[in-house]
Design a protein around this motif. Structure first.
Motif: not given
Length: 185
Positions: A141, A163, A166, A168, A174
């Motif tokens: 990203t 961001r 995400t 994550d 994203d």
């Protein structure tokens, strides 16, 4: 990833830190420094190893280096002979972002094993756009963020990128909030 990507990584490192640092990065990554064939596909692990070694050698977080690479890529790819494809993608930031997938489709005619990320645009306002970024490759990203910043420079449109959503945090992709100066009517 194709050799063109690894060559661009080398170009970024050599232009900012010198040939000796690149040689050290290659040694640490256990990658030969004889160069890369631009049109040849290399294992993704090689590129990740180069970025990891660059992070160690240069003392910078990988995310910072990847973002710098994304910004560098917008210039490098145009100078490497793909400027005409960039020109067809749009003559302003928002149009270009909307046409990223179409541009990748055209590039895929030359790079037949290309596995590019996917981009889509939503929520376009006078000074922002949401860019949805999907990739099968984890951790890249920051490249997309840097690329958007580089495109802002290409079009003379200063941008900030945040961001919002995400992978994550468990999402399937994203979402980047891209803010820019409004275009004068």
């Amino acid at each position: 990833m194709y050799g063109l990507i690894n060559t661009a990584v080398k170009d970024l490192v050599v232009s900012r830190f010198g040939e000796a640092k690149w040689d050290e990065i290659c040694r640490r990554a256990k990658v030969g420094d004889e160069g890369f064939a631009l049109m040849q596909k290399y294992p993704d692990e090689m590129t990740y190893a180069l970025v990891g070694a660059a992070s160690e050698v240069l003392g910078a977080p990988a995310a910072v280096l990847l973002e710098a690479f994304g910004e560098h890529w917008t210039i490098f790819s145009a100078e490497a002979g793909f400027g005409h494809l960039l020109d067809f993608a749009g003559n302003n930031l928002v149009d270009f972002l909307r046409n990223l997938d179409s541009m990748h489709t055209r590039i895929g005619m030359t790079f037949t094993e290309l596995a590019p990320p996917s981009f889509s645009v939503s929520d376009v306002g006078p000074d922002f756009v949401r860019l949805h970024y999907r990739s099968k490759r984890p951790g890249l990203t920051p490249v997309a963020i840097g690329m958007v910043k580089g495109l802002g420079k290409r079009f003379g449109t200063p941008v900030t990128v945040e961001r919002e959503i995400t992978r994550d945090e468990g999402h399937d992709h994203d979402v980047l909030l891209v803010r820019f100066e409004p275009v004068a009517a």
